[in-house]
Design an enzyme around this catalytic site. Structure first.
Site, PDB file in Angstrom:
ATOM      1  N   SER A  57       0.826  -1.135  -0.028  1.00  0.00           N
ATOM      2  CA  SER A  57      -0.210  -0.059  -0.143  1.00  0.00           C
ATOM      3  C   SER A  57       0.941   1.208  -0.018  1.00  0.00           C
ATOM      4  O   SER A  57       1.807   1.400  -0.701  1.00  0.00           O
ATOM      5  CB  SER A  57      -1.004   0.106   1.284  1.00  0.00           C
ATOM      6  N   ASP A 108      -8.569  -5.508  -5.899  1.00  0.00           N
ATOM      7  CA  ASP A 108      -8.388  -4.643  -4.846  1.00  0.00           C
ATOM      8  C   ASP A 108      -8.402  -3.193  -5.695  1.00  0.00           C
ATOM      9  O   ASP A 108      -7.556  -3.057  -6.729  1.00  0.00           O
ATOM     10  CB  ASP A 108      -6.671  -4.779  -4.529  1.00  0.00           C
ATOM     11  N   HIS A 138      -5.824  -6.455  -1.597  1.00  0.00           N
ATOM     12  CA  HIS A 138      -4.917  -5.791  -1.128  1.00  0.00           C
ATOM     13  C   HIS A 138      -3.802  -6.553  -0.545  1.00  0.00           C
ATOM     14  O   HIS A 138      -3.723  -7.005   0.453  1.00  0.00           O
ATOM     15  CB  HIS A 138      -5.571  -4.584  -0.269  1.00  0.00           C
TER      16      HIS A 138
END
Ligand code: NAG
Ligand code: NAG
Ligand code: NAG
Ligand code: NAG
Length: 496
Positions: free
Chosen positions: A180, A431, A456
């Site tokens: 991320s 994601d 994710h």
């Protein structure tokens, strides 16, 4: 909490108090740290890491007397599998408590024995325990001004260099890992500090979610796509629920009625709380649409989007779209079956939220809209409104194009094809952040590993017996590529 803050920035604007501008407080390292350490010990599950604190310089980029101030930056270390001289795997911390990221990045622990690697997780400044100023002083631009991705990268460079020196392991190759925002930092770290990291594994890293590099509606279109793939009917029901919900705003006693439908613990103050609650459930569930049961943000079953859609598809025909959407969202909030009622207001786990809001209001401007085709109500992006709100909250306006100026992103293929090497961008198309990441191979050593069914940074989770073949294969490819980087590094070293 960490990841929620990464996407909740869209919603924060409503509750923005005006920042009070104060003078820089004198912070005495030590006293503050020790009081925090006690709390953390009691609250956290045991991780296989030793906690250390590094006296980090506050400002790497000016030479004012105040820049020489230091704060304690937390890092976690595990040398159980390390063969001295072997590789050092460093996780470049994101916007939150580093222990949380460490506990959700079991992949590094899984592969450490095979590489005989030292593991290090470094906490990002201004998050978790790594606060340069006492918490109550972290609301103004005077202190938050030291919070930026460039300072964070310089922190990592400084800490890694010091650690290698202390371990007399200057020749150990460093590979950086991140998921991320942490993945964005890992990729940027490799580009900015190639003399410190030989390569980067950047999982679900939306480094292209800036300016107009990807369509502004791509994030919410991707969420919608997940639901549409699960069931067209499910998508249509959710799409229709928002107008029904808005209808309660103009109805006498509407808010009270809505509170009942949503089983709210306390009557909500406006229909927007119910809207955000529903909205978050669908967005987060798409993000963590993992192939196995997992507890990332909340406990959820395998492929939770499908499970949500089953609830909608099986609900009685007479039921309103809103009540069906509510039942689906309940899966996200109540999979544990332990909730007596739902906290629609004031239950945001605000770990790091202030810090991320600051970053979103300065450098991390990620424009997002909802298109007419998405299952969310159409929603425009107004840079002016966004900037005005930031001015109100922090007294500063964003630098809209700073990230692409500092790190690039435009024409990334042409730019990185002839510059840079050894970066893996891994993504799963479930994601929604994947749409802002690198999804195509750039060169023989800047590669994209993309799975249709991944979510994710699923590749960073600990391996389980139930992992599907494509996930096992993605992790295997990552290890293979990293092995190649290390081999090259040791070959080059032996020839010098
Ligand atoms: C390395 O050792 C010095 C001197 O003891 C210490 O101040 C510093 O914090 C250490 N570095 C790291 C990364 O722990
Ligand atoms: C959560 O699930 C349990 C078990 O199904 C149920 O009894 C409870 O009412 C649910 N909570 C809410 C707020 O819906
Ligand atoms: C969405 O629909 C509205 C009304 O039908 C229309 O005016 C608008 O141009 C559409 N927006 C986009 C981005 O297609
Ligand atoms: C990129 O190249 C690797 C081989 O190095 C391949 O496995 C992978 O599928 C390619 N990625 C894409 C998105 O085509």
């Amino acid at each position: 909490m960490a990841l929620s803050s990464f996407i909740l920035w869209l919603l924060f604007l409503a509750a923005a108090p005006l920042a009070v501008v104060e003078s820089i407080p004198i912070y005495v390292p030590g006293s503050y740290k020790s009081s925090l350490k006690k709390d953390v010990k009691n609250a956290k599950p045991k991780l296989p890491y030793i906690t250390q604190y590094f006296p980090q310089i506050l400002d790497h980029f000016t030479f004012q007397p105040t820049s020489y101030k230091t704060f304690y930056q937390k890092y976690l270390i595990n040398s159980q599998h390390w063969h001295k001289g072997g590789p050092i795997f460093v996780y470049t911390g994101n916007e939150g408590d580093i222990e949380w990221f460490a506990s959700n990045t079991g992949f590094m622990l899984d592969i450490a024995p095979k590489f005989q690697a030292l593991l290090v997780f470094i906490e990002h400044r201004f998050y978790g325990e790594s606060l340069p100023f006492p918490e109550e002083k972290l609301k103004s631009a005077k202190t938050l001004g030291y919070l930026s991705s460039q300072q964070a990268l310089a922190d990592y460079a400084t800490l890694i260099t010091s650690l290698k020196k202390n371990l007399s392991s200057e020749a150990s190759p460093v590979v950086v890992f991140g998921g991320s925002y942490g993945g964005m930092l890992a990729a940027w770290f490799r580009l900015k500090y190639p003399h410190i990291a030989i390569g980067a594994l950047a999982s679900s890293a939306p480094i292209l979610q800036f300016d107009d590099i990807v369509p502004w509606s791509s994030f919410y279109d991707a969420v919608s796509q997940d639901f549409k793939e699960a069931s067209l009917n499910c998508h249509e029901v959710i799409k229709g629920a928002w107008t029904e919900l808005d209808g309660f705003a103009n109805k006498k006693g509407g808010v009270a009625e809505l509170s009942k439908i949503f089983r709210a613990c306390k009557e909500i103050s406006s229909i927007y709380s119910a809207r955000d609650w529903l909205w978050s459930a669908f967005v987060y569930t798409a993000m963590v649409n993992y192939p196995t049961e997992a507890n990332f943000m909340k406990p959820l079953p395998a492929y939770p989007v499908e499970e949500m859609c089953k609830i909608i598809d099986k609900s009685p025909r007479g039921a309103t779209k809103l009540s069906r959407a509510f039942a689906a969202a309940s899966l996200y909030y109540n999979y544990s079956k332990t909730e007596k009622c739902f906290k629609l207001e004031g239950d945001e786990d605000d770990h790091g939220l202030q810090g991320w809001n600051w970053q979103a209001c300065t450098e991390m401007v990620m424009p997002m809209t909802c298109s007419n085709e998405s299952m969310f109500p159409p929603f425009p992006f107004s840079y002016k409104e966004f900037a005005d709100d930031c001015k109100k909250q922090f007294g500063v306006r964003p630098r809209e194009h700073w990230i692409t100026t500092e790190f690039g992103g435009k024409r990334i293929k042409q730019v990185l094809k002839r510059f840079g090497s050894n970066i893996i961008f891994s993504n799963g198309m479930q994601d929604p952040w994947s749409r802002g990441s690198v999804l195509n191979n750039i060169s023989s050593s800047i590669v994209a590993l993309v799975t249709e069914k991944g979510a994710h940074h699923v590749d960073f989770r600990s391996a389980t017996k139930k992992d599907p073949h494509w996930l096992v294969e993605q992790r295997r490819q990552e290890m293979e590529i990293i092995k190649g980087w290390l081999h090259e590094y040791f070959m080059d070293n032996s020839q010098d």
